[in-house]
Design an enzyme around this catalytic site. Structure first.
Site, PDB file in Angstrom:
ATOM      1  N   ARG A 206     -19.603 -13.819   2.388  1.00  0.00           N
ATOM      2  CA  ARG A 206     -20.745 -14.507   1.783  1.00  0.00           C
ATOM      3  C   ARG A 206     -20.834 -14.349   0.269  1.00  0.00           C
ATOM      4  O   ARG A 206     -21.049 -15.317  -0.456  1.00  0.00           O
ATOM      5  CB  ARG A 206     -22.053 -13.959   2.372  1.00  0.00           C
ATOM      6  CG  ARG A 206     -22.497 -14.675   3.603  1.00  0.00           C
ATOM      7  CD  ARG A 206     -23.808 -14.125   4.098  1.00  0.00           C
ATOM      8  NE  ARG A 206     -24.040 -14.601   5.462  1.00  0.00           N
ATOM      9  CZ  ARG A 206     -25.081 -14.278   6.201  1.00  0.00           C
ATOM     10  NH1 ARG A 206     -26.000 -13.457   5.737  1.00  0.00           N
ATOM     11  NH2 ARG A 206     -25.219 -14.765   7.406  1.00  0.00           N
TER      12      ARG A 206
ATOM     13  N   GLU B 244     -37.104  -4.640   6.734  1.00  0.00           N
ATOM     14  CA  GLU B 244     -36.594  -5.103   5.441  1.00  0.00           C
ATOM     15  C   GLU B 244     -37.327  -4.460   4.259  1.00  0.00           C
ATOM     16  O   GLU B 244     -36.764  -4.336   3.170  1.00  0.00           O
ATOM     17  CB  GLU B 244     -36.666  -6.637   5.345  1.00  0.00           C
ATOM     18  CG  GLU B 244     -35.824  -7.185   4.190  1.00  0.00           C
ATOM     19  CD  GLU B 244     -35.773  -8.698   4.121  1.00  0.00           C
ATOM     20  OE1 GLU B 244     -36.225  -9.363   5.079  1.00  0.00           O
ATOM     21  OE2 GLU B 244     -35.277  -9.219   3.110  1.00  0.00           O
TER      22      GLU B 244
ATOM     23  N   HIS C  60     -27.160 -16.280   0.269  1.00  0.00           N
ATOM     24  CA  HIS C  60     -26.463 -17.059   1.286  1.00  0.00           C
ATOM     25  C   HIS C  60     -25.822 -18.258   0.599  1.00  0.00           C
ATOM     26  O   HIS C  60     -26.480 -18.931  -0.194  1.00  0.00           O
ATOM     27  CB  HIS C  60     -27.454 -17.509   2.366  1.00  0.00           C
ATOM     28  CG  HIS C  60     -26.778 -17.982   3.602  1.00  0.00           C
ATOM     29  ND1 HIS C  60     -26.132 -19.192   3.666  1.00  0.00           N
ATOM     30  CD2 HIS C  60     -26.608 -17.396   4.809  1.00  0.00           C
ATOM     31  CE1 HIS C  60     -25.610 -19.333   4.877  1.00  0.00           C
ATOM     32  NE2 HIS C  60     -25.879 -18.266   5.595  1.00  0.00           N
TER      33      HIS C  60
END
Lengths: 228, 539
Positions: free
Chosen positions: B266, B351, B229
């Site tokens: 990003r 995840e 990020h």
């Protein structure tokens, strides 16, 4: 900078660097470099997982959101079984969620306005850190009191237009519930999310009244002429 | 015997538990923290579904956006299944009572996230993950689902590739226990903690499920794909949401110069920032020109975080930032039924898994969707598996004894000559610098060698805390070992992939190479040795 930690048998003092921006970092500094046995809970480091609540100088805070000051006394939450150092067992307190049945009992389709969402927006910010529970003086005299966070959650669901059976929850928060609160506001003061359980409990009292319940303390009061 | 054991109590674990229970299976959810402390609580932005409540949208547009972002490394069928199910997923969450924000006509409100061709992300302020997770938790309490807190996953119990359950450390008592079940679902989360101090993830994102699968003979895939990020606080790695740039915030270097279009994807913005930092510049987010009133109205949480964690007031000061690890696309390799490659009766979801949805780059709003939609799918599939299984007759397994002996040895034998905490900090920084936003083969190889030296030195480490009960030092040491296992795969997979694709970028190979690398990288252990191969993606 020195901080003191209540480890039950002793209160120990530790030197931590000034650059520790949060209490959690200071605790990890101690655990990683000075004493591996120091025990506490944490996870997200950013104030949303609720794991790291402790008391500093008698007031509940999240370790990850508290800036430590020289001489701070760090202690575990109260009204919880202390497992070790600052780590507590939250299972008993969590059981209040079950006894208060804070969930949607009978989901129904409903059109919800943003205004209605906003009414319980704060209440659903709860991170279950148990700070409010630790601050509640009612638990000192009644360990079975449902306590602030479960009642706030009960309020959040009973206010939801999707709940088709509000009474189901209301029925379950009468005993050791809404009427046992002294409205002292400690919970509101310590909530890291700015939730106001005191107000939620007040609201639940009026909903309870709508279902025919009344304050049992009030009924028991005798003003010298045999009560009401 | 228990029908379904679910390891991990975040959004994926709880969704699969609710679904399996509703279908009549007996279910136990086990997690190393309390359920509401999981990584799901940290998800802010939203959950994607092409409802078209705010702007016109379609399932096909959602599919197209997801596939584009995946850079060829997705399974189109999986993406289609998930995107088609997204509206049902929101309806299901609505029935449970998730307090989504609303539009003026009372529909679920939706916002724009990066890479989406429509306002597609349903949200509950910037607490979307938190509110979904807590509502799931309340629903699990309602359904009487058994949840065991503070159980740390040690090993899967495996015989002839069949998973018979798992072995846990009961953190509170210090006992090593096994839980057997007809089917096991792993929902244990990602491995972002590999980038310690350089990740928005929680401390617990240590890939425990992935490491246990590798040890049990299962397969991991696409481990080199880690999303960064662009804007986290420099000191604490706390996330500063994309909305700060969306509202008009600038990125500037020490000279006060802007150096990139802030609204590019990003990975592109993260690389531009990283290059500045590498060249000795500091990078700041500047939102001062937006004005106090607007900032306090639009991003009160961000203002609060800057003051608290960085000690700067963004209303009058620049915010020092750095790009950090945010999401791990790689994971336990699964087929279209979410069954773990190489193992039987074992599923992985969320995840921790690689369901080939996100490919080389995850789209914002798709991870919450994945954990709920595929979480329910995993629950359903596991129920199907249970109904086909007959009671296992074999009750003897030497695994438990072996695991107990290892844990005992940590208390009795291991010295404490090397401080693993310091090594973990060092590794976190090195992974960030050498296996991060921009990768380079020499640096990756050097780091892999260093990591192997640390692994060889494990015998000199161990735990300083010798108390059996509530031993978080022990848990942290076991997590560190899992990170070493995972880290080796991440590095090797990064070295092998000599190209740039999505979040994986090598300066020496700045282009995509479909001829050689339009493929998933698979890793497994055979006879104690890490094996790998590339599996071509059919198009």
């Amino acid at each position: 900078m020195k901080i003191k930690i209540n480890r039950q048998e002793t209160i120990e003092e530790f030197e931590v660097p000034f650059k520790s921006t949060t209490l959690l970092k200071a605790l990890y500094h101690i655990k990683n470099n000075i004493d591996n046995t120091l025990t506490f809970s944490s996870n997200c480091r950013s104030g949303v997982c609720g794991a790291c609540a402790v008391r500093v100088n008698g007031k509940e805070v999240l370790a990850c959101s508290h800036t430590p000051q020289d001489g701070d006394l760090v202690e575990p939450l109260v009204y919880h079984e202390i497992q070790r150092d600052l780590k507590v067992n939250k299972q008993k307190a969590r059981k209040t969620l079950k006894s208060s049945t804070a969930w949607l009992h009978q989901p129904q389709k409903a059109t919800i306005s943003q205004e209605q969402v906003a009414l319980t927006e704060k209440q659903s910010d709860c991170i279950l850190c148990n700070s409010c529970y630790s601050s509640c003086p009612v638990l000192e005299v009644n360990p079975n009191f449902i306590g602030p966070f479960a009642l706030t959650r009960a309020y959040r669901y009973t206010s939801d237009p999707r709940e088709g059976d509000v009474k189901a929850t209301i029925d379950n928060i009468q005993t050791n519930g809404v009427w046992d609160c002294t409205l002292c506001g400690n919970c509101t003061e310590v909530c890291p999310q700015g939730i106001d359980p005191k107000m939620d409990i007040t609201m639940l009292r009026s909903t309870s009244a709508q279902f025919g319940y009344s304050d049992p303390n009030f009924q028991a009061m005798d003003f010298g002429f045999g009560g009401f | 015997m228990l029908d379904i054991l679910i390891v991990g109590s975040g959004g994926a674990g709880l969704s699969s538990a609710l679904t399996a229970k509703q279908q009549g299976a007996t279910v136990t959810v086990v997690g190393k923290h309390y359920p509401t402390a999981s990584q799901t609580s940290m998800a802010q932005g939203g959950i994607n579904a092409s409802l078209g409540n705010v702007t016109p949208d379609s399932v096909q547009a959602h599919i197209d956006d997801t596939i584009k972002s995946a850079h060829e490394l997705c399974n189109k069928k999986m993406v289609e299944t998930m995107c088609q199910d997204a509206p049902n997923t929101i309806e299901w969450l609505e029935e449970l009572g998730v307090p989504f924000d609303r539009t003026q006509n009372g529909k679920v409100a939706q916002r724009q996230l990066g890479g989406a061709s429509s306002k597609r992300a349903c949200y509950a302020q910037d607490y979307t993950g938190l509110k979904i997770l807590h509502t799931l938790y309340d629903s699990c309490l309602k359904e009487g689902i058994e949840m065991l807190e503070e159980y740390f996953l040690l090993e899967l119990i495996v015989e002839d590739k069949q998973v018979l359950g798992a072995i846990f450390l009961d953190i509170v008592t210090g006992e090593v226990k096994e839980i057997r079940a007809k089917a096991t679902i792993l929902a244990t989360g990602g491995y972002g903690a590999l980038y310690k101090n350089f990740t928005t993830n929680s401390e617990g994102a240590t890939g425990d499920g992935l490491a246990s699968v590798l040890r049990a003979g299962g397969t991991l895939s696409d481990m080199e794909f880690v999303q960064f990020h662009p804007t986290a606080l420099k000191g604490s790695a706390t996330l500063i949401s994309e909305s700060a740039r969306g509202e008009g915030g600038y990125l500037v270097n020490s000279k006060g110069e802007r150096f990139v279009d802030e609204l590019l994807p990003r990975d592109v913005v993260a690389r531009a920032i990283f290059e500045q930092i590498e060249s000795g510049e500091e990078v700041f987010l500047d939102i001062r020109h937006l004005g106090e009133e607007k900032l306090l109205h639009l991003m009160p949480q961000e203002v609060h975080l800057c003051r608290l964690y960085e000690g700067v007031d963004p209303i009058s000061e620049l915010i020092p930032i750095k790009p950090v690890a945010h999401y791990t696309m790689g994971g336990i390799d699964v087929n279209e039924n979410l069954e773990v490659t190489g193992l039987k009766n074992c599923y992985a979801v969320g995840e921790c898994s690689n369901a080939k949805i996100h490919g080389a780059n995850r789209l914002g709003g798709n991870s919450l969707l994945e954990i709920i939609s595929l979480g329910r799918e995993a629950g359903k599939n596991a129920v199907g598996c249970v109904s086909q299984r007959t009671e296992t007759t074999n009750t003897k397994n030497t695994q438990l004894q072996k695991t107990k002996e290892y844990i005992d040895s940590l208390f009795e034998e291991y010295p404490y000559q090397k401080n693993f905490y310091n090594l973990q900090d060092e590794l976190g920084e090195k992974f960030y610098k050498h296996a991060g936003v921009v990768k380079d083969n020499t640096k990756l190889n050097n780091l892999l060698n260093e990591l192997r030296v640390i692994k060889a030195d494990l015998d000199d480490m161990g735990i300083g805390d010798k108390n059996r009960e509530n031993n978080t030092n022990l848990v942290e040491f076991l997590q560190f070992q899992n990170l070493l296992t995972i880290g080796e795969v991440v590095l090797d997979a990064s070295i092998v992939r000599d190209e740039s694709r999505g979040a994986h970028y090598k300066s020496a190979f700045p282009k995509k190479d479909n001829q050689h690398f339009k493929a998933h990288s698979l890793y497994w252990v055979e006879d104690g040795i890490l094996q790998n191969r590339l599996q071509k993606v059919e198009s």
